[in-house]
Write an enzyme that holds these catalytic residues in place. Structure first.
Site, mmCIF file in Angstrom:
data_model
loop_
_atom_site.group_PDB
_atom_site.id
_atom_site.type_symbol
_atom_site.label_atom_id
_atom_site.label_comp_id
_atom_site.label_asym_id
_atom_site.label_seq_id
_atom_site.Cartn_x
_atom_site.Cartn_y
_atom_site.Cartn_z
ATOM 1 N N VAL A 1 -34.213 20.986 -25.511
ATOM 2 C CA VAL A 1 -33.970 21.416 -26.884
ATOM 3 C C VAL A 1 -33.713 20.190 -27.738
ATOM 4 O O VAL A 1 -32.923 19.318 -27.375
ATOM 5 C CB VAL A 1 -32.773 22.394 -26.976
ATOM 6 C CG1 VAL A 1 -32.506 22.769 -28.429
ATOM 7 C CG2 VAL A 1 -33.037 23.641 -26.158
ATOM 8 N N ALA B 1 -30.364 15.984 -28.558
ATOM 9 C CA ALA B 1 -31.217 16.790 -27.682
ATOM 10 C C ALA B 1 -30.447 17.079 -26.400
ATOM 11 O O ALA B 1 -29.394 16.477 -26.150
ATOM 12 C CB ALA B 1 -32.506 16.048 -27.347
ATOM 13 N N LYS B 2 -30.903 17.984 -25.618
ATOM 14 C CA LYS B 2 -30.337 18.220 -24.278
ATOM 15 C C LYS B 2 -31.377 18.996 -23.488
ATOM 16 O O LYS B 2 -32.134 19.779 -24.053
ATOM 17 C CB LYS B 2 -29.055 19.063 -24.380
ATOM 18 C CG LYS B 2 -28.126 18.862 -23.214
ATOM 19 C CD LYS B 2 -27.372 17.558 -23.363
ATOM 20 C CE LYS B 2 -26.401 17.332 -22.231
ATOM 21 N NZ LYS B 2 -25.508 16.209 -22.544
ATOM 22 N N GLY B 3 -31.379 18.788 -22.188
ATOM 23 C CA GLY B 3 -32.339 19.518 -21.363
ATOM 24 C C GLY B 3 -31.819 19.662 -19.959
ATOM 25 O O GLY B 3 -30.763 19.142 -19.609
ATOM 26 N N ASP C 1 -27.165 13.312 -16.984
ATOM 27 C CA ASP C 1 -26.030 14.199 -17.270
ATOM 28 C C ASP C 1 -25.618 14.788 -15.915
ATOM 29 O O ASP C 1 -25.833 14.134 -14.891
ATOM 30 C CB ASP C 1 -26.450 15.270 -18.298
ATOM 31 C CG ASP C 1 -25.265 16.033 -18.871
ATOM 32 O OD1 ASP C 1 -24.438 15.421 -19.574
ATOM 33 O OD2 ASP C 1 -25.145 17.241 -18.597
#
Ligand code: NAD
Length: 425
Positions: A70, A115-117, A156
């Site tokens: 995202v 962002a992050k995924g 992460d």
């Protein structure tokens, strides 16, 4: 007044965590004084990618893994954010974390959006070979949506330097040349930055030092309790110990270790290196529940989200809470701590050392010119001090919590950029 085109139907990312991020944004907006059309744009992610990764397992079967990326805002530059491997990963979680990353990057004045995924999987049940194939397929399928000028992933939960090396290699293989600037948190041998691995924990302590100055406290006179003894908490405990503070408690998943006379932090690290965790360390032991109530001046939360809640916020025995982890204090607990006059140094400011040194890594990769540890440490301290001072000024000026002030300071910078650029077309 902007009409919500989709109302009242829920969108795909509408989960409790995304609702929490949205609630924080709505709470901050009246103080941020930004225009409604800009606020409307910032309420939603710009882009959300859902993938299904087919991965050949070691036994020859093929399993499908849901995966997400995202990107919340590209107003200030490429988006930036971690990749996590966890059974709980979903679109809403990625959307919430991406939004928080936008505010964090803007607060630190980094030319990035958030962002992050992640991939929904149980990484502990996968072999290294399976993790490699999963990561390479994820990178390959994501390739049209990421890039050094588009979106730059980082490690992460349950991803690390090796994961980033596989991502960098897969992306580079597709391009036909080495592209170290596609990810941060890489091994130093392929363009990673010195000091990246210590940056978050060291940054936490730099923010604590700044807060002590403002609050008129002398750090060596304070007793610290540190929850979490991994990358963030372990480094923070070491830095505090080296600055002469008393670390009177540390905890990991196996429970807490407490000595009001001050713990020998290097000995704790030595023990964890040998035994894998604090389990069995010869000292007074407490359960993780009791641990948060240990008497101290400063409680550093560096384990995971949702640790101080409505149930235990009233029982903390500290004068300052420091968020090294992301989201360790619930909204209800925030209110209780505010009533008890216990300030909270919020995550978007306090753990921003990680993304800041990731930014330094990207800059070094782009310029092919590498800095030494002393220079990176100095630049990090300057960035965190500048952000801290702005947050403190907003908090004092508007009479609001440091958390609201940090969010507002970030939101205002993104909004100013969006206002200047306008809504296309
Ligand atoms: P890590 O896996 O290295 O360490 C986590 C530590 O917390 C471990 O010691 C683990 O045993 C302990 N722990 C887990 N649950 C616990 C519990 N209930 N009680 C006590 N201890 C517990 O992870 P990390 O990289 O140190 O990340 C910690 C937090 O910081 C996460 O919220 C992460 O998102 C956040 N964070 C990390 C970075 C980074 O650069 N590593 C950057 C920004 C934010």
């Amino acid at each position: 007044m902007v009409e919500l085109a989709h109302a009242p139907q829920a969108l795909e990312w509408d989960t409790p965590l995304y609702a929490q991020a949205r609630a924080q944004l709505e709470h901050a907006l009246p103080h941020a004084a930004i225009s409604e059309h800009v606020a409307e744009r910032l309420r939603y992610p710009e882009r959300a990618v859902i993938l299904t990764l087919p991965v050949r397992m070691d036994d020859g079967t093929v399993r499908s893994f849901p995966a997400y990326r995202v990107q919340h805002s590209s107003v200030l530059g490429p988006t930036k954010g971690g990749v996590r491997y966890d059974e709980g990963v979903n679109l809403g979680e990625c959307a919430a974390l991406a939004m928080w990353m936008t505010w964090k990057c803007a607060l630190l004045r980094l030319p990035y959006g958030g962002a992050k995924g992640g991939v929904r999987c149980n990484p502990r049940t996968l072999s290294q070979a399976e993790l490699s194939r999963l990561t390479r397929r994820f990178t390959s399928d994501l390739a049209p949506f990421i890039g050094p000028e588009i979106d730059v992933p980082a490690p992460d939960i349950a991803t690390n330097e090796q994961t980033m090396a596989w991502m960098m290699d897969t992306y580079s293989a597709q391009k036909g040349y080495a592209v170290p600037e596609i990810v941060t948190g890489k091994p130093i041998s392929i363009g990673g930055s010195v000091f990246r691995s210590e940056a978050t924990g060291a940054g936490v302590v730099m923010v604590i030092e700044r807060a002590c100055e403002r609050l008129g406290l002398s750090l060596p006179d304070l007793r610290f309790v540190v929850q979490g003894f991994g990358n963030v908490g372990g480094v923070a405990a070491t830095e505090l110990h080296e600055l002469g503070a008393a670390v009177v408690g540390v905890a990991d998943i196996s429970g807490g270790v407490v000595d009001q006379g001050g713990l020998d932090v290097p000995a704790l690290h030595e023990y964890v290196r040998e035994h894998g965790s604090l389990e069995g360390f010869p000292a007074r032991r407490l359960s993780n529940g009791q641990f948060l109530e240990v008497d101290c001046e400063v409680l550093v939360l560096a384990a995971r989200e949702d640790q101080v809640t409505e149930a235990n916020a009233g029982a903390l025995n500290c004068h300052l809470v420091v968020e090294g982890a992301n989201g360790p204090t619930s909204v209800a607990a925030d209110a209780i701590l505010a009533d008890r006059k216990i300030p909270v140094l919020p995550d978007v400011l306090t753990n921003a050392g990680g993304v800041t040194v990731s930014y330094f890594e990207w800059v070094q990769d782009l310029s092919r010119l590498f800095w030494d540890r002393a220079e990176i440490r100095l630049r990090l301290a300057e960035k965190l001090a500048d952000a801290f001072d702005r947050v403190w000024a907003v908090s004092e000026g508007d009479g609001i919590s440091l958390r609201s002030a940090a969010l507002i300071a970030g939101i205002r910078d993104v909004a100013a950029a969006l206002e200047a650029r306008g809504i296309y077309p």
